[in-house]
Design a protein around this motif. Structure first.
Motif, PDB file in Angstrom:
ATOM      1  N   THR A 209      41.211   6.654  33.525  1.00  0.00           N
ATOM      2  CA  THR A 209      41.518   7.610  33.931  1.00  0.00           C
ATOM      3  C   THR A 209      40.929   8.948  33.070  1.00  0.00           C
ATOM      4  O   THR A 209      40.452  10.129  33.901  1.00  0.00           O
ATOM      5  CB  THR A 209      42.986   7.893  33.568  1.00  0.00           C
ATOM      6  N   ASP A 240      45.301   4.569  41.043  1.00  0.00           N
ATOM      7  CA  ASP A 240      44.099   4.808  42.015  1.00  0.00           C
ATOM      8  C   ASP A 240      43.611   3.423  42.497  1.00  0.00           C
ATOM      9  O   ASP A 240      43.178   2.680  42.066  1.00  0.00           O
ATOM     10  CB  ASP A 240      42.842   5.606  41.462  1.00  0.00           C
ATOM     11  N   MET A 284      42.965   7.788  48.802  1.00  0.00           N
ATOM     12  CA  MET A 284      41.733   7.130  47.905  1.00  0.00           C
ATOM     13  C   MET A 284      40.487   8.246  47.810  1.00  0.00           C
ATOM     14  O   MET A 284      40.199   8.734  48.953  1.00  0.00           O
ATOM     15  CB  MET A 284      41.272   6.071  48.285  1.00  0.00           C
TER      16      MET A 284
END
Ligand SMILES: Nc1ncnc2c1ncn2[C@@H]1O[C@H](COP(=O)(O)OP(=O)(O)OP(=O)(O)O)[C@@H](O)[C@H]1O
Ligand code: SF4
Ligand SMILES: [Mg+2]
Length: 366
Positions: A209, A240, A284
């Motif tokens: 991240t 994600d 996304m």
């Protein structure tokens, strides 16, 4: 009935009564992790079940606060320490690792397994690496806890591992302190530390991240290569879906402390059966589309884990909450049900409605 699911060809159903030993390498059954607080009981994980074999990767996906980290800390036996040490968690369910049930095991046995049989890569390497000790001495220490070897041998192992995770000049960088490394290098060093004892279960909690896109891709490639090499079972935790698109064999979508969809990566990406998963797919990031053009962001905020809405917890945010659902009332909670072999979803909508909406409204826009 609590939510539970099983993978592959196993049947869906209640957690097995009477502690029948697990058949899978890792088997989590009906895991609950609750925190008593002044405001009430926080049900961070509320009836989660899954299985994982060695050599396979499970992606656990959900937005912030859905219970992903609490799940992994529960498996690692870390629910009473570190950032989550404020309140002692109440845990129930079963966690089987390699034939051993961890929730009923004594703290010492779990501590012995941690680091040796299971290891974790944290989102923030600085929380796992001590600032006052060199990278090398920390890897040496992690190795010697589980291996009766002299410092020289352990140091050789540390250099080997740093080399393996792509740290240049590892025989020199082994003497560096964490602050002398870039973010990507620190993440690599932490991966080296977590792998030093060849763990059979590796949990990577948002491992990329904080990193830029190029380094992110390198770290994910690295995890994939190392998994092939070591044959470990890997859990990758992320908000994600893109991160697990190429890595995961199976995907578990979490919402409000529960599983709302589970299946193989192919099932979840190409035939998703839950409106929340549709939202995640729609949000996304895509290279060919500006952030503002993402089609289906998941609007609204996650549910309170103290007062989880009755019925479907996703209802207040679900664009399809008003699609007629026969006799089902709004207060009835959708259970996880098998929609095809090994593919589970917790949504009251008819299969025909779900397929129509996916095929006509969602998929063409992705
Ligand atoms: N010790 C604790 N006491 C009370 N609540 C807690 C405690 N630890 C975690 N929680 C709550 O449990 C919920 C789930 O937290 P968790 O860290 O698992 O979320 P997450 O899915 O990992 O989110 P993120 O993507 O932001 O990391 C959150 O609402 C959090 O505030
Ligand atoms: S049960 Fe209803 S509110 Fe919940 S996800 Fe399905 S359609 Fe949406
Ligand atoms: Mg987290």
């Amino acid at each position: 009935m609590t939510e539970s699911h099983t993978t592959g060809t196993s049947a869906v159903g209640e957690p097995v009564a009477g502690r029948a030993p697990a058949r899978s390498f890792l088997e989590v059954r009906d895991l609950h992790v609750h925190f008593p607080t002044e405001d009430g009981l926080v049900k961070s994980v509320d009836g989660l079940s899954f299985q994982l074999e060695k050599g396979k990767t499970l992606g656990i996906v959900g937005e912030s606060g859905s219970g992903k980290s609490v799940t992994s800390l529960g498996i690692m036996g870390l629910h009473t320490v570190g950032q989550y040490g404020r309140q002692k968690a109440q845990l129930s369910g079963e966690i089987w690792l390699d034939g051993q049930e961890l929730l009923s095991a004594d703290a010492d046995s779990v501590r012995r397994l941690r680091g040796r049989e299971m290891a974790m890569i944290f989102q923030d390497p600085l929380s796992a690496l001590h600032p006052y000790f060199t990278i090398g001495s920390q890897i040496v220490e992690a190795y010697r806890v589980h291996h009766d070897v002299d410092k020289k041998t352990a140091r050789k192992r540390a250099v080997e591992l740093l080399d393996r995770v792509g740290i240049p000049q590892p025989d020199q960088r082994v003497n560096s302190y964490p602050h002398e490394f870039s973010g990507g290098m620190r993440q690599r060093a932490m991966i080296a530390m977590s792998l030093v004892n060849n763990p059979e279960l590796l949990i990577a909690d948002e491992p990329t991240t904080a990193l830029d896109v190029t380094v992110q891709a390198q770290i994910l490639d690295l995890i994939r290569d190392l998994q092939k090499e070591f044959g470990s079972a890997v859990i990758i935790i992320t908000h994600d879906l893109g991160v697990v698109a190429e890595l995961a064999d199976d995907i578990l979508v979490m919402y409000g402390g529960r599983c709302v969809e589970y299946g193989t990566a192919e099932q979840v990406f190409y035939e998703p059966q839950h409106p929340y998963t549709w939202g995640l797919l729609g949000s996304m990031p895509r290279i060919d589309r500006a952030q503002s053009e993402r089609l289906i962001p998941v609007k609204g905020s996650p549910p309170s884990l103290i007062n989880i809405p009755q019925g479907c917890a996703f209802n207040p945010r679900c664009p399809y909450a008003d699609v007629p659902k026969g006799n089902v009332t709004r207060t009835e909670r959708p259970e996880l049900r098998e929609v095809s072999e090994g593919h589970l979803s917790a949504c009251h909508m008819d299969r025909a409605d779900r397929d129509r909406i996916w095929n006509e409204e969602i998929a063409p826009k992705l």
